[in-house]
Structure formats: structure tokens, C-alpha cells
Design an enzyme around this catalytic site. Structure first.
Site, short mmCIF file in Angstrom:
data_model
loop_
_atom_site.label_atom_id
_atom_site.label_comp_id
_atom_site.label_asym_id
_atom_site.label_seq_id
_atom_site.Cartn_x
_atom_site.Cartn_y
_atom_site.Cartn_z
N LYS A 224 -5.11 8.53 -1.00
CA LYS A 224 -4.53 7.98 0.23
C LYS A 224 -4.20 9.07 1.25
O LYS A 224 -4.02 10.23 0.92
CB LYS A 224 -3.30 7.13 -0.11
CG LYS A 224 -3.75 5.78 -0.67
CD LYS A 224 -2.67 4.74 -0.74
CE LYS A 224 -3.31 3.42 -1.17
NZ LYS A 224 -2.35 2.39 -1.51
N ARG A 258 -3.87 2.22 -10.07
CA ARG A 258 -5.09 1.82 -9.37
C ARG A 258 -5.79 3.09 -8.89
O ARG A 258 -5.19 3.88 -8.18
CB ARG A 258 -4.71 0.92 -8.20
CG ARG A 258 -5.84 0.35 -7.39
CD ARG A 258 -5.29 -0.58 -6.31
NE ARG A 258 -6.34 -1.16 -5.50
CZ ARG A 258 -6.91 -0.54 -4.47
NH1 ARG A 258 -6.53 0.67 -4.11
NH2 ARG A 258 -7.86 -1.15 -3.79
C1 7PJ Z 1 -3.58 -0.87 -2.67
C2 7PJ Z 1 -4.21 -2.09 -2.90
C3 7PJ Z 1 -2.36 -0.58 -3.36
C4 7PJ Z 1 -2.61 -2.72 -4.42
C5 7PJ Z 1 -5.31 -0.98 -1.42
C6 7PJ Z 1 -6.51 2.04 -0.59
C7 7PJ Z 1 -6.21 0.96 0.35
N1 7PJ Z 1 -3.74 -3.00 -3.77
N2 7PJ Z 1 -5.30 -2.14 -2.10
N3 7PJ Z 1 -1.94 -1.55 -4.23
N4 7PJ Z 1 -4.30 -0.18 -1.75
N5 7PJ Z 1 -2.12 -3.61 -5.27
O1 7PJ Z 1 -7.13 1.88 -1.63
O2 7PJ Z 1 -6.12 3.16 -0.23
O3 7PJ Z 1 -1.71 0.45 -3.22
S1 7PJ Z 1 -6.55 -0.65 -0.26
#
Ligand code: 7PJ
Length: 284
Positions: A224, A258
Site C-alpha cells: 500500500k 491479505r
Molecule cells: C483491502 C481490501 C483491505 C479488505 C483492498 C489494495 C486496495 N479488502 N481491498 N481489506 N484493500 N478487506 O489492495 O491496496 O485492506 S484494495
């Protein structure tokens, strides 16, 4: 503590679950376009399962600042074939990353078992109806409730307190009004969504205040942009900082990480867990 997501049931404590990111987008900030067609998205996803991902998070709309909004039809066209193919070829749980109830429902019909609602601050009741009906897992991610834009950076008096209150409010609403059981819910502080660098750091430092709530906590930090603001690292140089966040999150009791870089994240997390398991050994 238990998490129920259709046919999947996870009992905690257990090893941290790594959720591999499957972007079926031409414009996601870190790997947009790379896996845009169905076959390469599926192949990439299956590779992540080989590397230890137990959940795959499939998304067809980039939440990158300035990204083009995607129509419902286009989002369906992108993600549903990927969900269908993966449902037939892996035991990993499939999560659908969407803000649209119709996309969530179609993905559940195609075999997904978790709805990752990145618009939880303003999502519609229809989203909850689909989750309740299927008995799916439901990720409640914090974004500032003001729909002015998830990439506006509001000021928080106390970001930990405000995100905690958001979880409490959401949990009560979900449980009372939608028929979603608490055992289906995962909490996510939404790192990078409507937060300045300092807010992201405060949330990362205070993850323990969320992990004590008896619900699994998911963390998304991988690659990020706050990492660049802090360290100067460009997009393809942010793995070390992403791993630092993941390891400290494990220490704070986070249950799901994630990540784009699944092999590296699994290795780092397994090492951290092995060390933490020894922390009750008496020190001379
Ligand atoms: C997240 C997401 C996160 C959850 C994205 C990226 C942007 N879903 N989707 N948590 N971030 N649950 O991958 O940087 O932090 S999209």
C-alpha cells in the site's frame, strides 16, 4: 472463536490464514492488467494456493484513487468466470471483493463463500441479505462513512476509537437487522482507506484493541501507498515493509493477512508464529 463461511469453518486459534489477492482489473494499483483475462487470473490464483493461500480474494473493480468506476455488467463479466473456474478447481475459500450487492450475489451463486465488502461504511441492505441467505462469511471493512470518497483523508480525534465504534455499530446492525450471525463476521480496519499515514500507523500499533473482540481480524497492507510515503519505496519495492506489518499484526493476534506476495507472506508469518509459540518459555 469460530468463523463460518458456507462450507468453510475455521476455529481459532489456528495458524494465520493468508488471503491471496486476485485482481481481475486492467488498472489495479499494483498488478492491474497483469492477470486481466480469466485464464491468467485463475492460473495466478492456483499458484497462490500452492504457495499456501487458504483464501482467494477476487476483485473486478479497482479501489485505487482515480480508478474508473466499473459498471455492474462489466464487473460481473470480469469476476464470475474466475469464481466459477476456481470453485471447480480448488478447496481454498473464495472471497468476492465488491461493493455491489448484485456482484456479491452472483459470486455466491458461482461458488464464493465470503463477501469482502470494502464499502461497508455505506453498503446496501441487499448486500447483507445475500450474505445472510447464503450463510457466507462477511468482511466488514472500515472506510469513512461519509461517502464523499474513501480516498479523502478525514481527521480523526482518535482513529482507534472511531474504527472500534464503527465495528460495534456495524455488528449490532448486522446482527439485529440482517440475519447475519456474528460467527460469519470478520473485522478489518481498512488500512489506507480514508486514512493518513499517521492513522494507518496508529491502527497498526493498536490492532490488539480489535483482536480482543472475539471476532477474526483481517489486515490488508500489502504494497500500500502509505509505505512509500513513509519509506520512499516504489510499488515493486514494498514487500519488506508489507512483511514487517504482517509480522507485527501476527503478534497482535490478527487472523487473516491479505497479500499479493503469498509465498513470502506465508514464510514470514509461519516464522513469526513459531517464535511466538515459545514466548511462554521461562527466561533465565
Ligand atoms: C483491502 C481490501 C483491505 C479488505 C483492498 C489494495 C486496495 N479488502 N481491498 N481489506 N484493500 N478487506 O489492495 O491496496 O485492506 S484494495
Amino acid at each position: 472463536m469460530i468463523l463460518k463461511a458456507r462450507q468453510h469453518e475455521y476455529r481459532f486459534p489456528r495458524p494465520v490464514l493468508v488471503m491471496g489477492i486476485v485482481n481481475v482489473t486492467p488498472d489495479s494499483f499494483s498488478d492491474g492488467g497483469k492477470y486481466f483475462d480469466t485464464d491468467s487470473a485463475v492460473a495466478h490464483a492456483l499458484e497462490m494456493v500452492q504457495q499456501g493461500a487458504e483464501i482467494l480474494d477476487i476483485g473486478g473493480e479497482s479501489t485505487r484513487p482515480g480508478a474508473e468506476p466499473v459498471s455492474e455488467d462489466e464487473e460481473l463479466r470480469r469476476v464470475i468466470p474466475v469464481v466459477e473456474k476456481l470453485a471447480g478447481s480448488t478447496q481454498a475459500a473464495l472471497s468476492i471483493d465488491t461493493m455491489k450487492p448484485a456482484v456479491a450475489r452472483a459470486a455466491l451463486n458461482a461458488g464464493a463463500s465470503i463477501v469482502n465488502d470494502v464499502g461497508a461504511g455505506r453498503s446496501e441492505r441487499k448486500m447483507w441479505e445475500a450474505v445472510a441467505e447464503f450463510g457466507a462469511g462477511y468482511v466488514v471493512m472500515h472506510t469513512p462513512v461519509n461517502a464523499a470518497g474513501m480516498h479523502e483523508k478525514p481527521d480523526y480525534n482518535n482513529v482507534l476509537k472511531e474504527v472500534g465504534e464503527f465495528f460495534t455499530e456495524r455488528l449490532i446492525t448486522l446482527l439485529n437487522e440482517s440475519g447475519i450471525a456474528s460467527e460469519q463476521v470478520v473485522l478489518d480496519p481498512g488500512i489506507g482507506f480514508g486514512k493518513k499515514v499517521e492513522h494507518n500507523l496508529q491502527l497498526l500499533a493498536g490492532l490488539g484493541s480489535f483482536t480482543k473482540r472475539q471476532r477474526p481480524v483481517l489486515l490488508g497492507v500489502s504494497r500500500k501507498s502509505f509505505i512509500e510515503k513513509l519509506t520512499g519505496a516504489k510499488l515493486n519495492e514494498r514487500l519488506p515493509a508489507s512483511l514487517a506489518c504482517a509480522i507485527l499484526a501476527v503478534k497482535s493476534g490478527v487472523n487473516i493477512i491479505r497479500a499479493h506476495d503469498v509465498a513470502e507472506t506465508v514464510q514470514a508469518v509461519r516464522m513469526a508464529e513459531a517464535i511466538l509459540q515459545q514466548s511462554n518459555v521461562e527466561r533465565p
